[in-house]
Scaffold this active site. Structure first.
Site, PDB file in Angstrom:
ATOM      1  N   ARG A 162       0.860  -1.188   0.000  1.00  0.00           N
ATOM      2  CA  ARG A 162       0.000   0.000   0.000  1.00  0.00           C
ATOM      3  C   ARG A 162       0.893   1.233   0.000  1.00  0.00           C
ATOM      4  NH1 ARG A 162      -2.052   1.012   5.482  1.00  0.00           N
ATOM      5  NH2 ARG A 162      -0.705   2.821   5.401  1.00  0.00           N
ATOM      6  N   HIS A 181      -3.316   4.787   4.709  1.00  0.00           N
ATOM      7  CA  HIS A 181      -4.442   3.836   4.754  1.00  0.00           C
ATOM      8  C   HIS A 181      -5.667   4.434   4.051  1.00  0.00           C
ATOM      9  CE1 HIS A 181      -7.438   1.025   6.118  1.00  0.00           C
ATOM     10  NE2 HIS A 181      -8.081   2.004   6.716  1.00  0.00           N
ATOM     11  N   TYR A 214       3.962   5.806  11.353  1.00  0.00           N
ATOM     12  CA  TYR A 214       4.209   4.449  11.832  1.00  0.00           C
ATOM     13  C   TYR A 214       5.031   3.556  10.888  1.00  0.00           C
ATOM     14  CZ  TYR A 214      -0.027   3.658   9.006  1.00  0.00           C
ATOM     15  OH  TYR A 214      -0.944   3.636   8.000  1.00  0.00           O
TER      16      TYR A 214
HETATM   17  C1  LIG Z   1     -15.160  -5.204  11.363  1.00  0.00           C
HETATM   18  C2  LIG Z   1     -14.248  -4.009  11.319  1.00  0.00           C
HETATM   19  N1  LIG Z   1     -13.336  -3.833  12.302  1.00  0.00           N
HETATM   20  C3  LIG Z   1     -12.511  -2.766  12.241  1.00  0.00           C
HETATM   21  C4  LIG Z   1     -12.607  -1.850  11.229  1.00  0.00           C
HETATM   22  C5  LIG Z   1     -11.668  -0.660  11.176  1.00  0.00           C
HETATM   23  N2  LIG Z   1     -10.718  -0.846  10.066  1.00  0.00           N
HETATM   24  C6  LIG Z   1     -10.883  -0.208   8.896  1.00  0.00           C
HETATM   25  S1  LIG Z   1      -9.715  -0.618   7.785  1.00  0.00           S
HETATM   26  C7  LIG Z   1      -8.933  -1.638   8.883  1.00  0.00           C
HETATM   27  C8  LIG Z   1      -7.674  -2.377   8.502  1.00  0.00           C
HETATM   28  C9  LIG Z   1      -7.894  -3.347   7.407  1.00  0.00           C
HETATM   29  O1  LIG Z   1      -6.674  -3.841   6.975  1.00  0.00           O
HETATM   30  P1  LIG Z   1      -6.581  -4.850   5.794  1.00  0.00           P
HETATM   31  O2  LIG Z   1      -7.600  -5.915   5.953  1.00  0.00           O
HETATM   32  O3  LIG Z   1      -5.174  -5.276   5.675  1.00  0.00           O
HETATM   33  O4  LIG Z   1      -7.034  -3.983   4.519  1.00  0.00           O
HETATM   34  P2  LIG Z   1      -6.299  -2.723   3.856  1.00  0.00           P
HETATM   35  O5  LIG Z   1      -6.942  -1.502   4.445  1.00  0.00           O
HETATM   36  O6  LIG Z   1      -4.870  -2.802   4.155  1.00  0.00           O
HETATM   37  O7  LIG Z   1      -6.599  -2.802   2.406  1.00  0.00           O
HETATM   38  C10 LIG Z   1      -9.611  -1.657  10.099  1.00  0.00           C
HETATM   39  C11 LIG Z   1      -9.195  -2.432  11.281  1.00  0.00           C
HETATM   40  C12 LIG Z   1     -13.587  -2.073  10.235  1.00  0.00           C
HETATM   41  N3  LIG Z   1     -13.729  -1.258   9.182  1.00  0.00           N
HETATM   42  N4  LIG Z   1     -14.389  -3.165  10.291  1.00  0.00           N
END
Ligand SMILES: Cc1ncc(C[n+]2csc(CCOP(=O)(O)OP(=O)(O)O)c2C)c(N)n1
Ligand SMILES: [Mg+2]
Length: 363
Positions: free
Chosen positions: A258, A262, A271
């Site tokens: 990425r 985020h 971080y």
């Molecule tokens: C069920 C849930 N828990 C927490 C969140 C908060 N949250 C949003 S994005 C994220 C991280 C996701 O990481 P990843 O699965 O690696 O996807 P990326 O954003 O890196 O594409 C979190 C914890 C959420 N959206 N949904």
């Protein structure tokens, strides 16, 4: 006591091009088809052009929070390229490269991130699922869709996309299990972009690979270089063919990075080390395919300039359509969530209406 090995597993990693676009061995046939390669490059370039514009729209207050796909274009473009019209995509929130090829318009995506949920109601591909921000929901939804396809004896497949972080969710394991047990026609793509907001892949799980999480459920599972679009298309094609021909599910862990924060609400510099990001830029997917095309003698700076101009013009048209589209009334966030509005939200709805009258809500 006796002890013997009762099962053994390996995880393979597929890669065809190195980061300088050089072939590491024989390539699949489609990789030498100029039209196909140009097309893949065009979709990746369009996706990045859109992405950079969307970030700017957020930065200038013309759109809400946005989740970029910067650096991950090969993963989503390969997915969209290999899916058939009547397959079903169950995306997370960075899959624009797939969605555009499915017929989702750039204006619809901008409307969604502009706070208008109607942007998630796709005119050209109503069977695809909307962008879903709740993490880890996609695999289970896609398994459900695949169960329906199998029940109806259709030669179709569903494709779930989730992140490295999502593989820690309980729902993810449930999806693996049901898909494996019922031999469902589903492809689970894990976009391992090395970060789940500020949690690194290493801290996320002690598993050596994320692909092996599918092995536990009896699903053929692989890693692929997610910055190599040739490899991505190749493994996607095989997995979809398996699904559509009744051979069951596949897990694909696409290794990528990425490159952006985020979302626009994040500051990744707090971080992760800059050196890591700079190194990841060296392996990014668009440069890799451009170098491959240049090595083949089918690309040059004149073609590049004309493609970039073409993509920018296309994005500008979509942005203007977004600006011209009517903003959702402030009541929309209350009216479509519940069949009957809970009593404690009634005064909040009134407050929102009163507030909206004091400001001109513009996008
Ligand atoms: C069920 C849930 N828990 C927490 C969140 C908060 N949250 C949003 S994005 C994220 C991280 C996701 O990481 P990843 O699965 O690696 O996807 P990326 O954003 O890196 O594409 C979190 C914890 C959420 N959206 N949904
Ligand atoms: Mg991630």
């Amino acid at each position: 006591m006796t002890q013997k090995t009762t099962a053994q597993f390996t995880i393979s990693l597929t890669r065809y091009l190195d980061s300088e676009g050089r072939a590491l061995g024989p390539l699949p046939e489609f990789a030498t088809d100029i039209t196909v390669v140009h097309n893949l490059y065009r979709w990746m370039t369009l996706t990045r052009t859109f992405d950079l514009k969307a970030i700017n729209l957020q930065r200038t207050g013309k759109m809400g929070t946005y989740a970029a796909s910067l650096g991950q274009e090969a993963v989503s473009v390969a997915i969209g390229h290999e899916m058939a019209r009547d397959d079903v995509l169950v995306p997370a929130y960075r899959e624009y490269g797939a969605q555009f090829q499915r017929g989702v318009t750039m204006t619809e995506i901008l409307r969604f991130w502009g706070g208008m949920e109607t942007g998630n109601c796709y005119e050209n591909c109503p069977q695809d699922f909307p962008i879903a921000v709740p993490i880890g929901t996609q695999p289970l939804h896609a398994a459900g869709v695949a169960a329906a396809m199998k029940y109806r004896k259709q030669k179709r497949a569903s494709v779930s996309v989730c992140g490295d972080g999502a593989t820690s969710q309980g729902d993810f394991y449930e999806a693996m299990n049901v898909a494996g047990a019922w031999h469902l026609p589903v492809v689970f793509v894990i976009t391992n972009n090395q970060w789940a907001i500020s949690l690194s892949r290493k801290s996320q799980s002690s598993a050596e690979t994320l692909a092996q999480k599918g092995i536990a459920a009896g699903i053929p599972s692989f890693q692929v270089d997610g910055n190599d679009i040739i490899a991505m298309c190749d493994v996607m094609q095989k997995a979809l063919n398996r699904a559509r021909s009744g051979k069951g599910p596949t897990v694909i862990e696409a290794i990528t990075y990425r490159l952006h924060d985020h979302t626009t609400a994040d500051d990744a510099a707090r971080y992760r080390p800059l050196a890591e990001v700079e190194q990841a830029w060296q392996a990014e997917p668009i440069k890799r395919l451009r170098l491959y095309m240049e090595n083949l003698g089918i690309w040059d700076c004149v073609k590049e300039a004309s493609l970039v101009a073409e993509c920018q013009a296309e994005v500008d048209i979509a942005v203007n359509a977004y600006f011209a589209s009517e903003a959702e009334p402030v009541t929309a966030m209350f009216d479509y969530q519940f069949a009957e509005l809970p009593h404690h939200l009634v005064p909040q709805r009134e407050m929102a209406i009163a507030f909206a009258e004091t400001v001109s809500v513009k996008h």
